[in-house]
Design a protein around this motif. Structure first.
Motif, PDB file in Angstrom:
ATOM      1  N   LYS A 187     -18.093 -36.974   6.451  1.00  0.00           N
ATOM      2  CA  LYS A 187     -19.334 -37.726   6.483  1.00  0.00           C
ATOM      3  C   LYS A 187     -19.495 -38.183   8.044  1.00  0.00           C
ATOM      4  O   LYS A 187     -20.790 -38.549   8.137  1.00  0.00           O
ATOM      5  N   SER A 188     -18.643 -38.235   8.801  1.00  0.00           N
ATOM      6  CA  SER A 188     -18.777 -38.549  10.136  1.00  0.00           C
ATOM      7  C   SER A 188     -18.978 -37.568  11.242  1.00  0.00           C
ATOM      8  O   SER A 188     -19.219 -37.794  12.199  1.00  0.00           O
ATOM      9  N   LEU A 189     -18.949 -36.204  10.815  1.00  0.00           N
ATOM     10  CA  LEU A 189     -18.857 -35.185  11.456  1.00  0.00           C
ATOM     11  C   LEU A 189     -20.456 -34.911  12.122  1.00  0.00           C
ATOM     12  O   LEU A 189     -21.052 -35.021  11.306  1.00  0.00           O
ATOM     13  N   MET A 194     -14.298 -19.234   4.874  1.00  0.00           N
ATOM     14  CA  MET A 194     -15.849 -19.723   5.160  1.00  0.00           C
ATOM     15  C   MET A 194     -16.119 -20.515   6.157  1.00  0.00           C
ATOM     16  O   MET A 194     -17.240 -20.458   7.014  1.00  0.00           O
ATOM     17  N   PHE A 195     -15.148 -21.462   6.380  1.00  0.00           N
ATOM     18  CA  PHE A 195     -15.165 -22.264   7.415  1.00  0.00           C
ATOM     19  C   PHE A 195     -15.131 -21.880   8.794  1.00  0.00           C
ATOM     20  O   PHE A 195     -15.519 -22.182   9.781  1.00  0.00           O
ATOM     21  N   LYS A 196     -14.246 -21.003   8.930  1.00  0.00           N
ATOM     22  CA  LYS A 196     -13.703 -20.345  10.362  1.00  0.00           C
ATOM     23  C   LYS A 196     -14.973 -19.549  10.930  1.00  0.00           C
ATOM     24  O   LYS A 196     -14.937 -19.697  12.387  1.00  0.00           O
ATOM     25  N   ASP A 197     -16.071 -19.351  10.360  1.00  0.00           N
ATOM     26  CA  ASP A 197     -17.374 -18.702  10.998  1.00  0.00           C
ATOM     27  C   ASP A 197     -18.368 -19.759  11.316  1.00  0.00           C
ATOM     28  O   ASP A 197     -19.160 -19.459  11.820  1.00  0.00           O
ATOM     29  N   ILE A 198     -18.154 -20.858  10.942  1.00  0.00           N
ATOM     30  CA  ILE A 198     -19.087 -22.204  11.062  1.00  0.00           C
ATOM     31  C   ILE A 198     -19.131 -22.352  12.780  1.00  0.00           C
ATOM     32  O   ILE A 198     -20.366 -22.123  13.283  1.00  0.00           O
ATOM     33  N   ILE A 219     -17.164 -29.299  15.290  1.00  0.00           N
ATOM     34  CA  ILE A 219     -16.911 -28.291  14.285  1.00  0.00           C
ATOM     35  C   ILE A 219     -15.756 -27.922  14.277  1.00  0.00           C
ATOM     36  O   ILE A 219     -14.861 -27.463  13.500  1.00  0.00           O
ATOM     37  N   THR A 220     -15.191 -27.075  15.701  1.00  0.00           N
ATOM     38  CA  THR A 220     -14.101 -26.493  16.100  1.00  0.00           C
ATOM     39  C   THR A 220     -12.799 -27.508  15.794  1.00  0.00           C
ATOM     40  O   THR A 220     -11.761 -27.138  15.155  1.00  0.00           O
ATOM     41  N   SER A 221     -13.113 -28.771  16.077  1.00  0.00           N
ATOM     42  CA  SER A 221     -11.650 -29.722  15.773  1.00  0.00           C
ATOM     43  C   SER A 221     -11.622 -30.014  14.537  1.00  0.00           C
ATOM     44  O   SER A 221     -10.822 -30.127  14.080  1.00  0.00           O
ATOM     45  N   ALA A 247     -16.162  -8.485  22.858  1.00  0.00           N
ATOM     46  CA  ALA A 247     -17.532  -8.871  23.247  1.00  0.00           C
ATOM     47  C   ALA A 247     -17.951 -10.103  22.456  1.00  0.00           C
ATOM     48  O   ALA A 247     -18.636 -11.008  23.125  1.00  0.00           O
ATOM     49  N   ILE A 248     -17.584 -10.215  21.165  1.00  0.00           N
ATOM     50  CA  ILE A 248     -17.923 -11.488  20.398  1.00  0.00           C
ATOM     51  C   ILE A 248     -17.409 -12.750  20.935  1.00  0.00           C
ATOM     52  O   ILE A 248     -17.851 -13.756  20.932  1.00  0.00           O
ATOM     53  N   ASP A 249     -15.791 -12.362  21.277  1.00  0.00           N
ATOM     54  CA  ASP A 249     -15.193 -13.602  21.763  1.00  0.00           C
ATOM     55  C   ASP A 249     -15.523 -14.183  23.187  1.00  0.00           C
ATOM     56  O   ASP A 249     -15.204 -15.363  23.407  1.00  0.00           O
ATOM     57  N   LYS A 250     -16.298 -13.142  23.930  1.00  0.00           N
ATOM     58  CA  LYS A 250     -16.674 -13.633  25.141  1.00  0.00           C
ATOM     59  C   LYS A 250     -17.644 -14.734  24.721  1.00  0.00           C
ATOM     60  O   LYS A 250     -18.102 -15.579  25.787  1.00  0.00           O
ATOM     61  N   VAL A 251     -18.430 -14.759  23.640  1.00  0.00           N
ATOM     62  CA  VAL A 251     -19.229 -15.599  23.248  1.00  0.00           C
ATOM     63  C   VAL A 251     -18.793 -16.991  22.585  1.00  0.00           C
ATOM     64  O   VAL A 251     -18.901 -18.278  22.972  1.00  0.00           O
ATOM     65  N   ASN A 252     -17.985 -16.674  21.558  1.00  0.00           N
ATOM     66  CA  ASN A 252     -17.236 -17.514  20.681  1.00  0.00           C
ATOM     67  C   ASN A 252     -16.035 -18.334  21.233  1.00  0.00           C
ATOM     68  O   ASN A 252     -15.842 -19.578  20.916  1.00  0.00           O
TER      69      ASN A 252
END
Length: 404
Positions: free
Chosen positions: A372-374, A298-302, A382-384, A173-178
């Protein structure tokens, strides 16, 4: 098989062909139908042929010089024999080698996405890198080394597929969104198929660990299995991914501690039959990867903040906000690179000093420039960047064996 073509219809002009004719019986009259190839027959079927299936099969198709025509439905090819008095026959459709190859490629692509390839690459590279830390001389590169390395990598990759697959089973269910492109979320895999793959890979991993007979390898697999299960499975007291700190500790324990220590001991004590000694490079690898694993956790959930917020996953991004977590991750990685520069500078080997110092300075500079350029308002960006973090993770495992 007897067949009837019945019912009033007008033959489209597109069916007028140059070679043959087919008579259809309709309301007591013969209506000439010109058909010469499969495309024309398909056009006829698209026009009105679906209406014919419910009628009794007690008439025959009459021919006006027609050799054959075909009508395909539900994987079967129905061939109209033009010889007068011959009924409509059916034959299985011949397999096309190109179609088979396309099916194989599609199946491999779906499994590729299911296995979360960035984690597979990270697991393989980490085990290879740590195994090289146990090498003391060129003579250690023997068949025993490569066999022991292969056994460790394959068993760990099997367990990796179990862990990421189990997480997808409980996150549909979460992955259908994310992450709607994942096979379970997109429907390319059924829950039964996903569960079968997950269970099979867990069994293969433990079987290989048992056959090899290495206790460090077996315990690495077993602890990874326990933490990966506790992280994902949705039963009381578990599903630790709901709690940001506990989830981060699970990832850190596997990626930073178990991979470094257990697989080093597998090579040192089981393959090379040496006493266990915690070396300076091993301590550095464990410490540095503790920082890196925390950053990944931490970053994987951003980029996944939307689905996590909807389904009550209290990740650091949900609790602290995307921007704050992003910069915490960047500062942690930069601190780790600074420490790595000092460790490299302290080496007694000039080649090690130059490569590790220069390598970590370059990586730190690239990280800062990209950060700095993100555009933090773009989920795609963000995913990239998260995938870029994994590339830095891979490169670090190329540098770790150079620390001496």
């Amino acid at each position: 098989m007897d067949s009837l073509i019945r019912g009033p219809f007008t033959i489209p002009s597109c069916l007028q062909c140059r070679t043959v004719g087919l008579s259809a019986i309709t309301n007591g009259h013969h209506v000439p139908v010109q058909v010469s190839n499969r495309r024309s027959w398909t056009s006829l079927k698209a026009f009105n042929f679906e209406k014919l299936e419910g009628y009794p099969m007690n008439h025959y198709v009459r021919s006006i010089g027609l050799k054959s025509a075909s009508y395909q439905k539900h994987g079967m090819k129905y061939v109209v024999n033009a010889t007068s008095g011959h009924p409509v026959e059916s034959e299985p459709e011949a397999y096309n080698s190109k179609d088979i190859w396309e099916s194989i490629k599609t199946a491999l692509n779906v499994f590729y996405r299911f296995s979360r390839p960035h984690t597979v690459i990270g697991t393989a590279m980490s085990i290879i890198s740590v195994s090289l830390l146990a090498v003391k001389s060129w003579s250690d590169f023997s068949s025993l080394f490569f066999i022991g390395l292969l056994e460790a990598v394959v068993a760990a990759l099997f367990m990796n597929v179990y862990i990421v697959g189990l997480n997808q089973l409980f996150d549909i269910a979460i992955d259908k969104v994310n992450k709607p492109y994942l096979p379970l979320a997109s429907g390319e895999y059924s829950v039964k198929m996903g569960a079968t793959i997950v269970l099979s890979f867990a069994i293969m991993s433990f079987w290989l660990g048992y056959v090899v007979g290495s206790w460090p390898l077996f315990w690495a697999l077993f602890i990874s299995f326990l933490l990966g299960t506790a992280y994902s499975i949705n039963i009381p007291l578990l599903r630790w991914k709901r709690f940001a700190f506990v989830a981060a500790m699970c990832i850190l324990a596997v990626r930073a501690v178990i991979v470094q220590l257990a697989f080093f001991l597998h090579m040192e004590t089981f393959v090379f039959r040496r006493p266990a000694i915690l070396t300076r490079p091993l301590i550095f690898a464990t410490s540095f990867m503790s920082f890196f694993s925390l950053v990944i956790a931490m970053f994987k959930d951003i980029p996944d903040i939307d689905g996590d917020r909807i389904f009550g996953i209290q990740s650091f991004s949900v609790r602290l906000g995307q921007k704050r977590v992003f910069w915490i991750c960047i500062y942690l990685l930069e601190m780790a690179y600074v420490v790595a520069v000092f460790v490299g500078a302290a080496s007694s080997f000039l080649w090690s000093k130059l490569l590790t110092v220069l390598g970590h300075v370059i990586l730190a500079s690239i990280l800062w420039s990209r950060a700095k350029s993100l555009d933090l308002s773009s989920k795609a960006a963000i995913t990239s960047f998260y995938m870029f973090i994994w590339k830095l993770f891979y490169v670090e495992y190329l540098l770790i064996p150079l620390v001496r």
